[in-house]
Design a protein around this motif. Structure first.
Motif, mmCIF file in Angstrom:
data_model
loop_
_atom_site.group_PDB
_atom_site.id
_atom_site.type_symbol
_atom_site.label_atom_id
_atom_site.label_comp_id
_atom_site.label_asym_id
_atom_site.label_seq_id
_atom_site.Cartn_x
_atom_site.Cartn_y
_atom_site.Cartn_z
ATOM 1 N N TYR A 168 -45.576 -89.778 -52.328
ATOM 2 C CA TYR A 168 -46.277 -90.714 -52.929
ATOM 3 C C TYR A 168 -47.410 -90.759 -52.195
ATOM 4 O O TYR A 168 -47.578 -90.954 -50.787
ATOM 5 N N GLY A 169 -48.895 -90.776 -52.882
ATOM 6 C CA GLY A 169 -49.987 -90.913 -52.261
ATOM 7 C C GLY A 169 -50.227 -92.661 -51.945
ATOM 8 O O GLY A 169 -49.833 -93.438 -52.690
ATOM 9 N N GLU A 202 -53.047 -94.206 -51.919
ATOM 10 C CA GLU A 202 -53.691 -94.569 -53.049
ATOM 11 C C GLU A 202 -53.503 -94.205 -54.252
ATOM 12 O O GLU A 202 -54.416 -94.454 -55.332
ATOM 13 N N GLY A 203 -52.308 -93.582 -54.739
ATOM 14 C CA GLY A 203 -51.915 -93.160 -55.832
ATOM 15 C C GLY A 203 -51.665 -94.303 -56.680
ATOM 16 O O GLY A 203 -51.569 -95.437 -56.411
ATOM 17 N N HIS A 204 -51.752 -94.034 -57.929
ATOM 18 C CA HIS A 204 -50.968 -94.929 -58.810
ATOM 19 C C HIS A 204 -50.117 -94.030 -59.957
ATOM 20 O O HIS A 204 -50.065 -93.030 -59.854
ATOM 21 N N SER A 214 -51.126 -91.002 -61.494
ATOM 22 C CA SER A 214 -51.341 -89.972 -60.412
ATOM 23 C C SER A 214 -49.941 -89.112 -60.318
ATOM 24 O O SER A 214 -49.856 -88.178 -59.757
ATOM 25 N N ARG A 215 -49.038 -89.713 -60.652
ATOM 26 C CA ARG A 215 -47.627 -89.016 -60.714
ATOM 27 C C ARG A 215 -47.302 -88.617 -61.896
ATOM 28 O O ARG A 215 -45.832 -88.219 -62.005
ATOM 29 N N ARG A 275 -44.926 -84.695 -61.636
ATOM 30 C CA ARG A 275 -45.652 -85.086 -60.332
ATOM 31 C C ARG A 275 -46.226 -84.033 -59.642
ATOM 32 O O ARG A 275 -46.939 -84.287 -58.438
ATOM 33 N N GLY A 295 -44.443 -91.006 -62.916
ATOM 34 C CA GLY A 295 -45.175 -92.313 -62.984
ATOM 35 C C GLY A 295 -44.677 -93.132 -64.047
ATOM 36 O O GLY A 295 -44.591 -94.575 -64.190
#
Length: 490
Positions: free
Chosen positions: A230-231, A233-235, A238-239, A445, A268
């Motif tokens: 998981y990044g 700054e991800g959301h 983004s997954r 992902r 996500g």
């Protein structure tokens, strides 16, 4: 050497080449055989109390390893009887030298079988190229009938090291002690069942020889792939957004299992899509899963819908065929399972041609043996499972995951991975639907098709192992995903 190199599986010819390269680098064959026998003797002394040991040695280097085991155990104070079923003048030099160091006449087979408490199988090892018949076949049957613990040197005699098949008859070992790298037969069925506890030891072959041995076969595990982290700054987008096709109002459970698995696997967003009446039936059963009463064309118009799972409970229809081809043509990652495979039974090449044209490594097929046969034809020639899947991946252009207790995953370029961590409790309704969902979550992902298939198979097996008892149902596999994913990440 990378961790991945330790997961390589070597055929007999490749193992022979490893031996040759080691000798070329200055490690004498006599020393390799001595080290192999030492690994087996150490295994025995670490796991058994002193007892009467019978060593049965065949006419090749497997028997040579047996000579060493017998001598080392005798020198350590164990009572040892050895029988040699071969001719001294026909064995290799290193084996002859070790036979001379044993320095005793061999014991009759009857004495070994009747008077010893522990048997060592040094008859053939992994190198069989024909069925065992005649005297040796009867001997192996007698060994099994004693019900005494048997430790096999390298591979239980009678198991084909390349395919795991039984060549006529095979020793049922309590344990198998192999060297340098495992062989396919250690992890493929039915061989895996005959091997018992498998122990791998090192005998002085340098890892560097692997650079000269072009292997394309591995045992599955986290050293081969990495689940995208998981990044910070991800959301959720983004997954990835995994879209799962729902069956009709009375056939929605399979798709729901896939959808929940994809969400737990880290996608996500996950949506069920299909006919409104089907989604109306789904609505009371889902909370985190979204419902999309939209056509495939509408869904493909949104690039954020980056992954599709098609087939579980879908029904075999012309519309399903159209949906499959549309998803592939749009270049989206997809898992095709169950009905999405059977829908192409009458014309599999239309699917394969589409994958070759548009798939770009993002298509994963997950057939069980029956579905595999419907797509790729019957295995009339008895081809081993590895070659069967390798050929299927090449023909279809997809990543092919042939489900089973020894799941085999193949890529179009020839790479094959064997997954061997699946316990018997995984054989339960809906288990395959969960596997499709896990793979879908990994694709969403951003994993490649092959890595997603490998990771999905391993994680699926690990979830069942973590549950660890009878009574497993498919939703239990989904419930184990967070802990297993954490363990894999660590």
């Amino acid at each position: 050497m990378t961790q991945e190199s330790h997961a390589i599986l070597l055929t007999l010819a490749q193992m022979a080449e490893a031996d040759r390269l080691a000798i070329q680098k200055g490690v004498p064959e006599f020393e390799l055989m001595q080290n192999a026998g030492q690994v087996v003797a150490d295994y025995i002394t670490n796991r058994f109390q002193k007892c009467r040991v019978g060593v049965l040695c065949g006419p090749g280097n497997n028997g040579g390893d047996g000579f060493v085991v017998a001598r080392l155990l005798r020198d350590a104070g164990w009572s040892v009887k050895l029988t040699f079923l071969g001719a001294r003048e026909k064995i290799g030099q290193a084996a002859r030298e070790h036979l001379d160091l044993w320095g005793r006449d061999d014991s009759p087979v009857n004495d070994v079988l009747e008077e010893c408490d522990l048997l060592i199988d040094g008859l053939f090892g992994a190198g069989l190229d024909r069925d065992i018949v005649g005297t040796f076949a009867e001997l192996i049957k007698r060994m099994n009938r004693t019900h005494k613990p048997i430790v096999a040197i390298d591979m239980p005699s009678g198991i084909d090291g390349a395919t795991g098949n039984v060549r006529g008859v095979a020793v049922r070992a309590m344990a198998s002690v192999s060297f340098f790298r495992l062989k396919p037969g250690h992890v493929l069925l039915p061989g895996k069942r005959y091997c018992g506890d498998v122990h791998l030891g090192q005998i002085g072959i340098p890892d560097s020889v692997l650079a000269k041995i072009p292997s394309q076969l591995w045992q599955n595990g986290p050293s081969l792939w990495t689940v995208p982290p998981y990044g910070s700054e991800g959301h959720k987008y983004s997954r990835g957004h995994c879209m799962v096709l729902s069956g009709d109002a009375l056939s929605g459970g399979a798709a729901r299992l896939s959808a929940m698995a994809a969400l737990r696997a880290g996608a996500g967003l996950v949506s069920l899509f299909g006919a409104r009446e089907a989604l109306t039936a789904q609505a009371p059963h889902v909370t985190e899963i979204m419902l999309k009463p939209a056509s495939i064309d509408e869904l493909l118009a949104d690039a954020r819908n980056n992954c599709f799972v098609l087939g579980p409970g879908a029904g075999v229809t012309d519309e399903l065929r159209r949906q499959v081809l549309a998803v592939i043509e749009a270049g989206r990652a997809c898992v095709l399972d169950a009905d999405a495979l059977t829908a192409f039974e009458s014309d599999p090449m239309s699917l394969f041609n589409h994958i070759h044209q548009y798939g770009a490594g993002k298509v994963v097929l997950t057939p069980h043996p029956g579905e595999f046969g419907r797509l790729f034809g019957a295995n009339d020639k008895g081809v081993g499972k590895v070659e069967l899947v390798r050929d299927a991946a090449q023909l279809s252009g997809a990543q092919v995951l042939l489900k089973g207790a020894d799941t085999v995953i193949g890529a179009p370029g020839g790479r094959v991975v064997i997954n061997a961590n699946a316990p018997a409790i995984l054989a339960t309704a809906g288990s395959g639907d969960v596997l499709s969902g896990i793979i879908g979550g990994m694709l969403a992902r951003g994993m490649s098709g092959f890595d997603a298939a490998c990771a999905g198979a391993y994680i699926h097996g690990a979830c069942a192992q973590r549950f660890g008892k009878e009574g497993l149902i498919a939703s239990d596999i989904v419930a184990q995903l967070p802990d297993v994913l954490m363990a894999v990440a660590e």
